[in-house]
Design a protein around this motif. Structure first.
Motif, PDB file in Angstrom:
ATOM      1  N   ALA A  18      94.603  53.865 -57.992  1.00  0.00           N
ATOM      2  CA  ALA A  18      95.216  54.824 -57.084  1.00  0.00           C
ATOM      3  C   ALA A  18      94.475  56.152 -57.064  1.00  0.00           C
ATOM      4  N   THR A  21      92.245  56.465 -53.844  1.00  0.00           N
ATOM      5  CA  THR A  21      92.880  56.871 -52.576  1.00  0.00           C
ATOM      6  C   THR A  21      93.330  58.330 -52.648  1.00  0.00           C
ATOM      7  N   ARG A  22      93.757  58.792 -53.837  1.00  0.00           N
ATOM      8  CA  ARG A  22      94.106  60.207 -53.968  1.00  0.00           C
ATOM      9  C   ARG A  22      92.881  61.084 -53.733  1.00  0.00           C
ATOM     10  N   GLN A  25      92.132  61.276 -50.042  1.00  0.00           N
ATOM     11  CA  GLN A  25      93.093  62.093 -49.311  1.00  0.00           C
ATOM     12  C   GLN A  25      92.969  63.574 -49.656  1.00  0.00           C
ATOM     13  N   ARG A  26      92.842  63.888 -50.960  1.00  0.00           N
ATOM     14  CA  ARG A  26      92.899  65.286 -51.390  1.00  0.00           C
ATOM     15  C   ARG A  26      91.537  65.964 -51.443  1.00  0.00           C
ATOM     16  N   GLU A  34      98.653  55.395 -47.284  1.00  0.00           N
ATOM     17  CA  GLU A  34      99.158  55.239 -48.639  1.00  0.00           C
ATOM     18  C   GLU A  34      99.271  53.756 -48.987  1.00  0.00           C
ATOM     19  N   ARG A  36     100.438  50.292 -50.717  1.00  0.00           N
ATOM     20  CA  ARG A  36     101.579  49.712 -51.418  1.00  0.00           C
ATOM     21  C   ARG A  36     101.123  49.056 -52.707  1.00  0.00           C
ATOM     22  N   THR A  63      98.066  48.404 -47.355  1.00  0.00           N
ATOM     23  CA  THR A  63      98.776  49.547 -46.785  1.00  0.00           C
ATOM     24  C   THR A  63      99.627  49.082 -45.611  1.00  0.00           C
TER      25      THR A  63
END
Length: 302
Positions: A18, A21-22, A25-26, A34, A36, A63
């Protein structure tokens, strides 16, 4: 054990999928949906026996908008052969899994990051048959995490920060905040992250500082990397019981931080720090050493 920065830079995403993906995004401000569920896949892309092709880390992200393959490549330097292999990886993976592949490159080098971020265009000018646009995580966009509170909020991201910014003037503050944050998670996960950071620190002084910090954390003595540190300690005559060893390691850490930052350490300061056996006092001095401009500032309020 992870034996190289190349391996650690992509395996951290296997440890915490995870985080990838963070980071998208950030850090890169990419609106990735996001997930699943995220699962690791076989990294072997070999088609015929004589030609072996492997990606570094391959994750499948489920997702609400569909399934994506996250292809993570750890890149140490500019390598123009990637102009052929990266498009191959993506097209092969799409053909095999029928999922949209996303290429993410992670590097410790700003120059390599600039090179990797350039689109790969195959075809002739004005008509490109194939365009590959890697997403790149490196020292210019991964956040510098020097706050303990920020590190505790997202320990894997703090680990990534230490791995990509392990050289330079902010390294002591980054490593100190991460060392404190590791105490807040389960020891087994922390031990893996310790190894990742140790593998990525190319600067000898930063690596020594990190090992000094880790010897002060009791759980670390159960990790395989600790045996290497303990052996080095035995050779230097530093290991004389766990409690005494922790105090000595902490005192050495305080002095290493000052020396690594280029601050002269007078003999009076060195003797006082080395003679201290109070771990709380040494911890306070270590925090001051990260920001001090003079060695005497360690004792400013005493």
């Amino acid at each position: 054990m992870v034996g190289s920065s190349h391996e650690a830079l992509h395996r951290i995403f296997q440890k915490d999928p995870a985080l990838l993906t963070r980071a998208l995004q950030r850090v890169l401000d990419v609106p990735f949906p996001e997930p699943r569920e995220i699962a690791a896949l076989n990294v072997d892309l070999t088609e015929i026996e004589p030609v072996e092709r492997r990606v570094d880390t391959l994750l499948r992200a489920e997702t609400d908008e569909g399934t994506y393959l996250l292809v993570v490549e750890s890149q140490g330097k500019v390598d123009d052969r990637k102009r052929g292999s990266w498009p191959y990886y993506l097209s092969y993976l799409y053909e095999k899994y029928r999922c949209e592949p996303v290429l993410i490159v992670i590097t410790q080098s700003s120059a390599t990051a600039r090179w990797a971020s350039r689109p790969i265009r195959l075809g002739f000018p004005g008509w490109h048959s194939l365009t590959v646009r890697p997403l790149v995580l490196g020292p210019d966009n991964v956040p510098v995490i020097t706050s303990e509170r920020q590190a505790e909020r997202d320990v894997p991201l703090a680990v990534l920060s230490a791995m990509t910014h392990g050289r330079g003037p902010q390294a002591p503050a980054i490593l100190e905040s991460l060392a404190s944050a590791l105490r807040t998670i389960d020891p087994d996960s922390a031990a893996v992250f310790v190894q990742f950071v140790d593998s990525c620190l190319a600067d000898p002084q930063a690596k020594q500082m990190w090992r000094d910090l880790m010897t002060a954390i009791q759980y670390f003595w159960r990790h395989p990397l600790a045996e290497q540190v303990r052996e080095e300690g035995r050779e230097q005559g530093l290991e004389q019981g766990l409690e005494q060893g922790r105090a000595e390691a902490k005192a050495e850490m305080v002095l290493h931080i000052l020396e690594w930052r280029g601050i002269p350490v007078p003999d009076t300061v060195r003797k006082r720090v080395s003679a201290c056996t109070d771990l709380d006092q040494l911890e306070l001095w270590a925090q001051r050493a990260v920001h001090a401009t003079d060695a005497a500032e360690l004792f400013a309020e005493e």
